[in-house]
Design a protein around this motif. Structure first.
Motif, PDB file in Angstrom:
ATOM      1  N   THR A  19      35.646  33.828  32.428  1.00  0.00           N
ATOM      2  CA  THR A  19      36.282  33.676  33.737  1.00  0.00           C
ATOM      3  C   THR A  19      35.231  33.631  34.854  1.00  0.00           C
ATOM      4  N   ARG A  20      35.313  32.622  35.705  1.00  0.00           N
ATOM      5  CA  ARG A  20      34.449  32.495  36.882  1.00  0.00           C
ATOM      6  C   ARG A  20      35.194  32.881  38.153  1.00  0.00           C
ATOM      7  N   VAL A  21      36.470  32.454  38.222  1.00  0.00           N
ATOM      8  CA  VAL A  21      37.325  32.760  39.373  1.00  0.00           C
ATOM      9  C   VAL A  21      38.644  33.300  38.839  1.00  0.00           C
ATOM     10  N   LEU A  22      39.082  34.431  39.356  1.00  0.00           N
ATOM     11  CA  LEU A  22      40.357  35.018  38.934  1.00  0.00           C
ATOM     12  C   LEU A  22      41.224  35.237  40.173  1.00  0.00           C
ATOM     13  N   VAL A  23      42.412  34.614  40.169  1.00  0.00           N
ATOM     14  CA  VAL A  23      43.371  34.777  41.259  1.00  0.00           C
ATOM     15  C   VAL A  23      44.459  35.728  40.789  1.00  0.00           C
ATOM     16  N   LEU A  24      44.664  36.812  41.517  1.00  0.00           N
ATOM     17  CA  LEU A  24      45.691  37.807  41.201  1.00  0.00           C
ATOM     18  C   LEU A  24      46.747  37.765  42.303  1.00  0.00           C
ATOM     19  N   ASP A  25      47.950  37.280  41.970  1.00  0.00           N
ATOM     20  CA  ASP A  25      49.029  37.123  42.945  1.00  0.00           C
ATOM     21  C   ASP A  25      49.990  38.302  42.838  1.00  0.00           C
TER      22      ASP A  25
END
Length: 533
Positions: A165-171
């Motif tokens: 993982t390089r970018v992780l978006v947590l909504d």
């Protein structure tokens, strides 16, 4: 990660925009840096989810561009984004509930040999993944459908904690988590930061942003209005930037003057889930309901609404006079939700998407669904009357939409919740049961909903409010009952409770006995701004 790499841009967004019938995102430029948490906040409908979905390949932008590690980045699908290490944990769970936990965790990379899944290897890999977020006590072979909604959220998070993982978006990742689960998640976020992962943390919980975020970006009406370091930022500043107007707090309110009993339950129970509860709901007040996971709060609400059948006890509807004369008895509870609705009871469910709304239908249909008799004559729907009522409710609750014909699936979470409220306002229920009514709702929409609850109590309605947020209950309620092991173990009046006393009761056993001293119980509770629900 080397020190000279920390803070390097991983993902750059330039003048991003997205139009539907009107622009929902306009000219947003941001940089996501390696090894930091960027909080993304704003009102529901501000464009947070749209921006997140563009980054993760779920939505195609109308204009603008992106760079990933300095190279053009334009994912055509979620799979495209994930192949390049950009992942998203969505607020709406994407699990296959008929499959096991292990199968969901490794769905795109099931270990196999000669066409057969290697179950031992599958479960071993799943156990490692679950251990990362403190779920090592869950059997990987368990079907996801058997898990609680908070555990399902943790499985969804575990599925996206991959080594590449390089970018992780947590909504809104903690919307359905207990404080203990939230603490495990925050530990993982710190480890991801050390690996140089850029994290976008979308949340309305401002106290969480102050704990976990390095920078904060604020969206309003689709535009980026502020980006700043999180250190030293006050909640009041963020709220002002998010909503563009003054938001009134409810802390320190006076206790409402309660009227006569409108609804009472005596000895209501169902197996060992809800155990012989006595409760009274009075006109003109809000009663809160706190408790731990599995304490029976939601189950009690479902019994009071007839969504589940009680096997003992009774529910009584009263006439609203000082003598509180009974007008309707429901032995072993209501036979069905329809019987409860006809008696004047409404329910705002914990899960609006699967239990509260017809997602494919427009606002007009969802807002008036609870009382078709008011918009029909001789079996024929009166469209003009339906539209008139829907427009009035949209205006009253400030539901942000293009028109009353907009499908509710396309609304933000806060506006969807307002549509659920609109349904019961249309019905003019005497008693309203609210199960986590502000979950996933931003501060502006929450203030609107609180104002509506105040109007309802002023009109003599009786409200029962379940919430995982003790601060919310203490701000809004006149009485707070605490559930433990299926029993109502304590009821506190406004002015009598403290956060410590509420938590001590929540951690008590079913008889109300607190293990150890109240101070010990409270200190053992994890960072309590919530009742671990």
């Amino acid at each position: 990660m080397a020190d000279n790499d920390r803070g390097a841009p991983v993902l750059s967004l330039s003048a991003m925009g997205k139009d539907y019938a009107a622009p929902v995102l306009d000219g947003v430029s941001l940089e996501l840096r390696a090894g930091e948490v960027l909080a993304l906040t704003g009102e529901n409908g501000a464009g947070k989810s749209t921006l997140s979905k563009i980054v993760c390949g779920l939505v195609q932008p109308t204009r603008g561009g992106m760079l990933l590690d300095g190279r053009p980045f334009a994912p055509a699908s979620r799979r495209d984004a994930e192949r390049l290490g950009v992942r998203m944990v969505m607020q709406e769970l994407g699990l296959v509930t008929t499959l096991s936990v292990a199968e969901n965790l490794l769905l795109d990379r099931l270990p196999h040999k000669s066409g057969w899944i290697r179950r031992a290897t599958l479960h071993e890999l799943a156990e490692r993944q679950l251990a990362k977020i403190g779920l090592d006590g869950i059997d990987p072979a368990t079907p996801v459908a058997r898990l609680g909604i908070g555990q399902q959220q943790m499985v969804e998070i575990a599925r996206n904690l991959q080594d590449d993982t390089r970018v992780l978006v947590l909504d809104e990742p903690t919307a359905m988590l207990t404080p203990r689960e939230t603490a495990h998640l925050f530990e993982q976020i710190e480890l991801l930061k050390l690996r140089g992962v850029a994290i976008v943390y979308v949340s309305h919980r401002l106290e969480e942003l102050q704990r976990i975020a390095d920078r904060v970006a604020v969206l309003r009406d689709g535009r980026l209005v502020d980006v700043r370091a999180m250190a030293g930022v006050r909640e009041s500043e963020l709220v002002q930037r998010m909503v563009g107007r003054e938001v009134h707090e409810h802390e320190g309110r006076e206790r409402r003057v309660a009227g006569p009993v409108l609804l009472s339950a005596r000895g209501i129970g169902r197996a060992q889930v809800v155990r012989d509860v006595d409760i009274e709901l009075r006109a003109g007040e809000i009663m809160g309901l706190a408790g731990l996971v599995g304490s029976g709060r939601t189950e009690l609400v479902r019994l009071l609404f007839g969504a589940d059948r009680a096997d003992r006890g009774e529910v009584v509807l009263h006439d609203g006079t000082p003598a509180a004369q009974p007008v309707q008895h429901a032995r072993k509870g209501w036979r069905s939700p329809m019987q409860a609705i006809r008696a004047g009871i409404g329910l705002v469910t914990e899960d609006r998407k699967s239990q509260g709304l017809l997602l494919s239908q427009p606002i007009r249909v969802n807002a008036t669904l609870s009382d078709l008799g008011a918009i029909s004559h001789a079996g024929w729907l009166r469209r003009a009357k339906e539209r008139q009522i829907a427009r009035r409710l949209v205006e009253l609750l400030r539901i942000r939409s293009r028109s009353i014909e907009q499908p509710v699936s396309t609304l933000s979470g806060g506006n969807q919740q307002k549509v659920v409220f609109a349904r019961w306002l249309h019905r003019e229920c005497k008693v309203l049961l609210l199960d986590e009514p502000t979950r996933g709702v931003d501060v502006g929409a929450r203030a609107d909903l609180y104002a509506e609850l105040d109007r309802m109590t002023d009109a003599g309605k009786a409200l029962l409010m379940v919430s995982s947020d003790l601060r919310e209950l203490m701000a809004m309620c006149d009485r707070i009952g605490v559930m433990s092991a299926g029993r109502l173990v304590a009821v506190f009046e406004r002015g009598e409770w403290t956060e410590q006393s509420l938590l001590a009761a929540a951690f008590s056993d079913a008889s109300g006995r607190v293990p150890g001293s109240p101070a010990d119980s409270a200190s053992a509770a994890p960072a309590p701004t919530s009742a671990d629900a």
